[in-house]
Design a protein around this motif. Structure first.
Motif, short mmCIF file in Angstrom:
data_model
loop_
_atom_site.label_atom_id
_atom_site.label_comp_id
_atom_site.label_asym_id
_atom_site.label_seq_id
_atom_site.Cartn_x
_atom_site.Cartn_y
_atom_site.Cartn_z
N ASP A 212 -19.97 23.75 -18.71
CA ASP A 212 -18.58 24.06 -19.37
C ASP A 212 -18.37 25.75 -19.26
O ASP A 212 -17.05 26.21 -19.56
N GLN A 213 -19.31 26.48 -18.59
CA GLN A 213 -19.03 27.93 -18.43
C GLN A 213 -18.88 28.14 -16.86
O GLN A 213 -18.55 29.29 -16.55
N ILE A 214 -18.76 27.16 -15.94
CA ILE A 214 -18.65 27.29 -14.73
C ILE A 214 -17.08 27.88 -14.33
O ILE A 214 -16.11 27.36 -14.91
N THR A 215 -17.05 29.11 -13.55
CA THR A 215 -15.63 29.84 -13.34
C THR A 215 -15.50 29.64 -11.87
O THR A 215 -16.15 29.40 -10.92
N ALA A 216 -14.31 29.84 -11.51
CA ALA A 216 -13.73 29.93 -10.09
C ALA A 216 -14.66 31.03 -9.43
O ALA A 216 -14.91 30.96 -8.33
N ARG A 217 -14.73 32.21 -10.29
CA ARG A 217 -15.63 33.37 -9.56
C ARG A 217 -17.15 32.60 -9.25
O ARG A 217 -17.49 33.15 -8.17
N ASP A 218 -17.78 31.92 -9.98
CA ASP A 218 -18.94 31.23 -9.81
C ASP A 218 -18.76 30.63 -8.56
O ASP A 218 -19.66 30.53 -7.79
N VAL A 219 -17.82 29.79 -8.34
CA VAL A 219 -17.55 28.74 -7.18
C VAL A 219 -17.56 29.75 -6.11
O VAL A 219 -17.99 29.48 -5.00
N ALA A 220 -16.59 30.77 -6.32
CA ALA A 220 -16.56 31.70 -4.94
C ALA A 220 -18.05 32.45 -4.63
O ALA A 220 -18.30 32.35 -3.37
N ALA A 221 -18.79 32.76 -5.52
CA ALA A 221 -19.89 33.33 -5.31
C ALA A 221 -20.92 32.35 -4.62
O ALA A 221 -21.70 32.66 -3.56
N ALA A 222 -21.15 31.29 -5.21
CA ALA A 222 -21.84 29.93 -4.47
C ALA A 222 -21.31 29.58 -3.28
O ALA A 222 -22.27 29.35 -2.14
N ALA A 223 -20.04 29.83 -2.79
CA ALA A 223 -19.61 29.42 -1.67
C ALA A 223 -19.89 30.28 -0.56
O ALA A 223 -20.29 30.13 0.67
N VAL A 224 -19.98 31.63 -0.85
CA VAL A 224 -20.29 32.67 -0.09
C VAL A 224 -22.09 32.52 0.32
O VAL A 224 -22.40 32.95 1.59
N GLN A 225 -22.76 32.26 -0.60
CA GLN A 225 -24.15 31.64 -0.47
C GLN A 225 -24.32 30.57 0.45
O GLN A 225 -25.44 30.13 0.55
N GLY A 226 -23.21 29.88 0.67
CA GLY A 226 -23.41 28.63 1.50
C GLY A 226 -23.68 27.31 0.67
O GLY A 226 -23.95 26.36 1.47
N ASP A 227 -23.49 27.38 -0.53
CA ASP A 227 -23.56 26.13 -1.44
C ASP A 227 -22.68 25.28 -0.89
O ASP A 227 -21.33 25.33 -0.97
N PRO A 228 -22.92 23.92 -0.46
CA PRO A 228 -22.04 23.07 0.12
C PRO A 228 -20.74 22.64 -0.81
O PRO A 228 -19.93 22.07 -0.59
N LEU A 229 -21.45 22.17 -1.97
CA LEU A 229 -20.39 21.70 -3.23
C LEU A 229 -19.38 22.82 -3.19
O LEU A 229 -18.09 22.50 -3.34
N ALA A 230 -19.88 24.18 -3.53
CA ALA A 230 -18.93 25.16 -3.78
C ALA A 230 -17.98 25.53 -2.70
O ALA A 230 -16.96 25.63 -2.94
N ARG A 231 -18.56 25.18 -1.43
CA ARG A 231 -17.75 25.42 -0.17
C ARG A 231 -16.85 24.45 -0.20
O ARG A 231 -15.57 24.72 0.13
N ALA A 232 -17.23 23.32 -0.37
CA ALA A 232 -16.18 22.18 -0.25
C ALA A 232 -14.90 22.36 -1.31
O ALA A 232 -13.81 22.30 -0.91
N VAL A 233 -15.28 22.72 -2.66
CA VAL A 233 -14.28 22.74 -3.58
C VAL A 233 -13.61 23.96 -3.18
O VAL A 233 -12.33 23.92 -3.37
N TRP A 234 -14.04 24.91 -2.85
CA TRP A 234 -13.18 26.06 -2.34
C TRP A 234 -12.24 25.92 -1.33
O TRP A 234 -11.10 26.32 -1.30
N ASP A 235 -12.75 25.38 -0.32
CA ASP A 235 -12.00 25.28 0.78
C ASP A 235 -10.89 24.09 0.71
O ASP A 235 -9.70 24.55 1.05
N GLU A 236 -11.18 23.24 -0.31
CA GLU A 236 -10.18 22.35 -0.50
C GLU A 236 -9.00 23.11 -1.30
O GLU A 236 -7.75 22.68 -0.85
N ALA A 237 -9.31 23.81 -2.20
CA ALA A 237 -8.44 24.48 -2.98
C ALA A 237 -7.58 25.42 -2.04
O ALA A 237 -6.36 25.61 -2.14
N MET A 238 -8.25 26.30 -0.92
CA MET A 238 -7.50 26.97 -0.19
C MET A 238 -6.54 26.17 0.71
O MET A 238 -5.52 26.82 1.09
N GLY A 239 -6.95 24.98 0.92
CA GLY A 239 -5.99 24.23 1.82
C GLY A 239 -4.70 24.03 1.15
O GLY A 239 -3.70 24.04 1.50
#
Ligand SMILES: [Zn+2]
Length: 309
Positions: A212-239
């Motif tokens: 319940d504390q995960i933020t978009a900032r956490d998702v962005a940071a995890a995406a940069v680190q190559g986390d597949p879930l974070a990457r997928a969520v971020w890329d979809e939003a950017m789409g």
């Protein structure tokens, strides 16, 4: 020249600044937490802040007061429909009240419109005649500049790009509809999408955080680190963000699209995919998508910019 008083009434803070009416420099500013006691408490706090800024030893007359308000404003540019953040502001004639108390002319706009004006006059939109502005933050707001002026629309609902429907069967939006751009690409929706997928991909590094504390900032940071879930969520939003911008750009043909708000702190992680999609979808090959330039001062400068509009 007399300074302009710019007021920024947001969800968490109320800020005021004296803005030089020749170059837009903020001469002096002050801020406090947003008062929650309704419009009377809010107006009293605005007047208090204004008084703290006016040096009694060197009083110069103010040229006017402009308010960037966190909520919809009537097409008259004077009356607040409601606050998005605190109660007690329904149908409030804010410009009348400030004019009565300060004896100078007043104007009011919602925060997206005010930010668009500020970026066009003082920031990243300088030099183009037509501009589209988006705040990509917990929600998505915006404003449209046509021929150098704010375009409010017939009843002041123009520029609400966050509520452009992109996916009719999409997630619920705070506006009560489904699949708006805001419900697909805002900070809150990125965080929500990551939480929902964690059940399916428990190996994600995001699983180490309280869900319940995960933020978009956490998702962005995890995406940069190559986390597949974070990457997928971020890329979809950017789409979706790119798609929404391209659709709006094909309607308005702005010279520039300016993106502000906390999500744009992600830098290239946001701008690279958005620019790629806009380039593929927008008809104008010269359209630029650029970061906002005014940061946390955009509300004060937006209020002040109203007096130039
Ligand atoms: Zn919506």
């Amino acid at each position: 020249m007399s300074p302009i008083l710019g007021l920024d009434f947001g969800g968490t803070k109320l800020a005021a600044g004296l803005v030089d009416s020749t170059d837009g420099a903020i001469v002096r500013s002050a801020r406090r937490a947003t008062p929650v006691g309704g419009a009377e408490a809010g107006i009293a706090a605005m007047l208090d802040l204004a008084r703290t800024l006016l040096d009694p030893l060197s009083i110069r007359p103010l040229a006017g007061v402009g308010v960037s308000f966190g909520g919809p404003v009537e097409a008259d540019g004077r009356t607040v429909r409601r606050s998005m953040h605190v109660g007690g502001w329904e149908a409030l004639p804010l410009a009348d009240r400030l004019e009565g108390a300060l004896g100078i002319s007043a104007k009011v706009a919602n925060d997206g419109d005010a930010a668009a004006l500020a970026e066009h006059r003082f920031g990243a939109g300088r030099g183009v005649r037509h501009m589209l502005y988006l705040t990509v933050s917990t929600g998505i707001g915006g404003g449209v500049i046509v021929d150098g002026r704010l375009y409010r629309g017939e009843r002041a609902w123009a520029g609400e790009i966050g509520h452009m429907t992109l996916r009719p069967d999409g997630p619920p939006c705070p506006c009560g509809r489904n699949g708006c751009l805001e419900s697909l690409a805002s900070g809150l929706s990125v965080a929500r999408a990551a939480r929902e997928r964690l059940g399916l991909e428990p190996s994600s590094t995001l699983a180490a955080l309280p869900a319940d504390q995960i933020t978009a900032r956490d998702v962005a940071a995890a995406a940069v680190q190559g986390d597949p879930l974070a990457r997928a969520v971020w890329d979809e939003a950017m789409g979706w963000l790119g798609l929404g911008i391209a659709a709006a750009a094909n309607l308005l043909n702005p010279g520039r699209v300016v993106l502000g708000g906390g999500m744009t702190d992600a830098g290239a992680l946001l701008f690279d995919p958005v620019r790629r999609i806009v380039a593929a979808r927008a008809l104008d090959p010269a359209l630029e998508v650029v970061p906002a330039a005014l940061g946390g001062e955009v509300g004060i400068l937006g209020g002040a910019a109203l007096m130039f509009d």
